[in-house]
Scaffold this motif. Structure first.
Motif, PDB file in Angstrom:
ATOM      1  N   MET A 297      -4.115  -4.633  -2.880  1.00 20.19           N
ATOM      2  CA  MET A 297      -5.153  -4.241  -1.923  1.00 20.19           C
ATOM      3  C   MET A 297      -6.050  -5.391  -1.513  1.00 20.19           C
ATOM      4  O   MET A 297      -6.919  -5.225  -0.664  1.00 20.19           O
ATOM      5  N   HIS A 300      -7.233  -6.068   2.097  1.00 26.89           N
ATOM      6  CA  HIS A 300      -7.017  -4.901   2.952  1.00 26.89           C
ATOM      7  C   HIS A 300      -8.336  -4.174   3.176  1.00 26.89           C
ATOM      8  O   HIS A 300      -9.166  -4.103   2.274  1.00 26.89           O
ATOM      9  N   ARG A 303      -9.656  -0.113   0.200  1.00 28.11           N
ATOM     10  CA  ARG A 303      -9.244  -0.480  -1.155  1.00 28.11           C
ATOM     11  C   ARG A 303      -9.546   0.670  -2.098  1.00 28.11           C
ATOM     12  O   ARG A 303     -10.557   0.681  -2.773  1.00 28.11           O
ATOM     13  N   ASP A 323      -2.278   3.397  -4.421  1.00 29.43           N
ATOM     14  CA  ASP A 323      -3.149   2.398  -3.799  1.00 29.43           C
ATOM     15  C   ASP A 323      -3.033   2.454  -2.286  1.00 29.43           C
ATOM     16  O   ASP A 323      -2.136   3.103  -1.747  1.00 29.43           O
ATOM     17  N   THR A 324      -3.960   1.801  -1.632  1.00 29.70           N
ATOM     18  CA  THR A 324      -3.949   1.749  -0.163  1.00 29.70           C
ATOM     19  C   THR A 324      -3.725   0.305   0.277  1.00 29.70           C
ATOM     20  O   THR A 324      -4.344  -0.167   1.227  1.00 29.70           O
ATOM     21  N   GLY A 325      -2.848  -0.368  -0.443  1.00 28.33           N
ATOM     22  CA  GLY A 325      -2.637  -1.799  -0.205  1.00 28.33           C
ATOM     23  C   GLY A 325      -1.524  -2.092   0.780  1.00 28.33           C
ATOM     24  O   GLY A 325      -1.259  -1.344   1.723  1.00 28.33           O
ATOM     25  N   SER A 326      -0.811  -3.186   0.494  1.00 29.56           N
ATOM     26  CA  SER A 326       0.157  -3.744   1.434  1.00 29.56           C
ATOM     27  C   SER A 326       1.446  -2.937   1.548  1.00 29.56           C
ATOM     28  O   SER A 326       2.190  -3.089   2.509  1.00 29.56           O
ATOM     29  N   GLY A 375       0.054   1.887   1.812  1.00 29.99           N
ATOM     30  CA  GLY A 375       0.028   1.500   0.400  1.00 29.99           C
ATOM     31  C   GLY A 375       1.207   2.111  -0.345  1.00 29.99           C
ATOM     32  O   GLY A 375       2.216   2.477   0.256  1.00 29.99           O
TER      33      GLY A 375
END
Ligand code: ADP
Length: 386
Positions: A297, A300, A303, A323-326, A375
């Motif tokens: 994250m 980003h 997060r 997660d709300t990442g890549s 994510g």
């Protein structure tokens, strides 16, 4: 703390005069100002009665903002919803879960971010009932209080032997592959000799078969050794409280997460019950997944890290780290759980392969899928304790 308790008790037995009261208050305030740990006093209803300067710094609330409010404000979900019940349960059963015990738990700041705190709670009887005094220590920041974390980390580092096992397994796989390839070559030769159906080739054929046999035996000897090795490292499984296990692992995984602006949510963890696992190994998995999530994250805009538990079919419990990442890089998606697959310059790429072998060793499964909201969702299952 006991000094304070005595003061409270005296106060209840014999009400002090106005001057004494003011003096006592000033004294109390000066104690609260100087105590390096955050100190929070609540009543039996969980309502905040005092909030020290250190607590203000730690939680980002001013004392005025929390006075008269429920202390659940200072903890993340689901504890915030259950805290009144925790107090009630203690008041009715007298069973201590925190009081006098001390634990690493998650605290929640005004901005919603969470951080690991070491919590010690004492109890003071006063005229109108009881007060609870909590000492909180931000274990993510304070150098001097890193010790508890270090102890946990020392525990977790035992698991590096699992990593050695992973490396050893790959070396052994290579070693097994060699005799099997040789055996296969000898058998091919034998096949060709056999196809010629020439009596004169018989001794050669016999020799090729014999060589193939001895190579296969070599492979099986290596496998026997591997089995012996794995046996030694067999996990010690026992019933463990999953909520506590996650909480402790998060305390480690989230070191530094604040600087990265990560929001953490915990979903219905506390009443999930017990799982039948090797605590250290499963904590290692959780730490790994959470650290990966935090890293994914970085940079980003959103997060948010969510850890949830949910019972699933077959007497298992699913633990999910969202997660709300890549998202998973497409070029490694197929090989995500293979060792030495990494997109990080300093990455080893063994984390997920170790996690998977730990989870499979527990009879569970570890998988990843894209988070519809952006994510990744990692999820593993472990057996519930009966
Ligand atoms: P390492 O972290 O050392 O690279 P891992 O086996 O833990 O090793 O992870 C392998 C790779 O999987 C990472 O390099 C990363 O590309 C990808 N990955 C793992 N977790 C996540 C995640 N939550 N979001 C996106 N990618 C991830």
């Amino acid at each position: 703390m006991s000094g304070l308790g005595q003061q409270e008790e005296r106060a209840s037995a014999e009400p002090p005069g106005q001057e004494a009261l003011l003096e006592r208050e000033a004294q109390l305030r000066s104690i609260l100002e100087t105590v390096p740990d955050g100190m929070i006093v609540i009543d039996e209803r969980g309502i905040v009665q005092s909030f020290s300067a250190a607590a203000e710094r730690m939680f980002g609330f001013t004392a005025a903002e929390v006075y008269g409010r429920n202390v659940s404000l200072l903890m993340p979900s689901p504890h915030s919803e259950h805290h009144d019940d925790y107090i009630q349960r203690y008041l009715t059963t007298g069973v201590r879960r925190i009081i006098g015990i001390g634990r690493v738990v998650a605290g929640r700041r005004k901005d919603g971010s969470t951080f690991p705190v070491e919590l010690a709670v004492g109890e003071v009887k006063v005229a109108g009932g009881r007060l609870f005094t909590a000492f909180v220590r931000d274990v993510s920041e304070r150098q001097a209080t890193r010790q508890r974390l270090q102890e946990l980390q020392a525990d977790l580092s035992h698991v590096s032997r699992v990593s050695e096992m992973g490396q050893m397994a790959s070396a052994l796989a290579h070693e097994i592959n060699q005799p099997l390839t040789a055996a296969s070559n000898y058998l091919q030769a034998a096949q060709r000799l056999h196809a010629r159906r020439d009596e004169a080739d018989m001794p050669l054929l016999g020799e090729a078969l014999e060589k193939a046999r001895s190579q296969v035996e070599r492979a099986s000897e290596i496998l026997r050794r591997l089995r012996g090795f794995i046996k030694k490292g067999e996990p010690e499984q026992q019933a463990e409280d999953i909520a506590k296990l996650i909480e402790e692992a998060s305390a480690i995984a989230l070191v530094g997460a604040r600087e990265r602006g990560v929001m953490v949510h915990f979903h219905p963890v506390p009443e999930s019950g017990s799982v039948f696992v090797d605590r250290i190994q499963i904590q290692q998995v959780i730490v790994n997944l959470m650290r990966n999530a935090v890293e994914a994250m970085d940079g980003h805009p959103r997060r948010e890290l969510t850890v949830a538990t949910e019972p699933v079919a077959g007497d298992m419990l699913a633990v999910t780290v969202i997660d709300t990442g890549s998202g998973i890089a497409p070029e490694i998606a197929e090989r995500l759980f293979q060792p030495f697959v990494t997109t990080k310059s300093a990455g080893m790429g063994v984390g997920l392969s170790i996690c998977r072998s730990i989870i499979e060793g527990h009879g569970g499964q570890l998988s990843a899928k894209p988070n519809p909201a952006g994510g990744t969702i990692f999820s593993f299952t472990v057996p519930l304790a009966r």
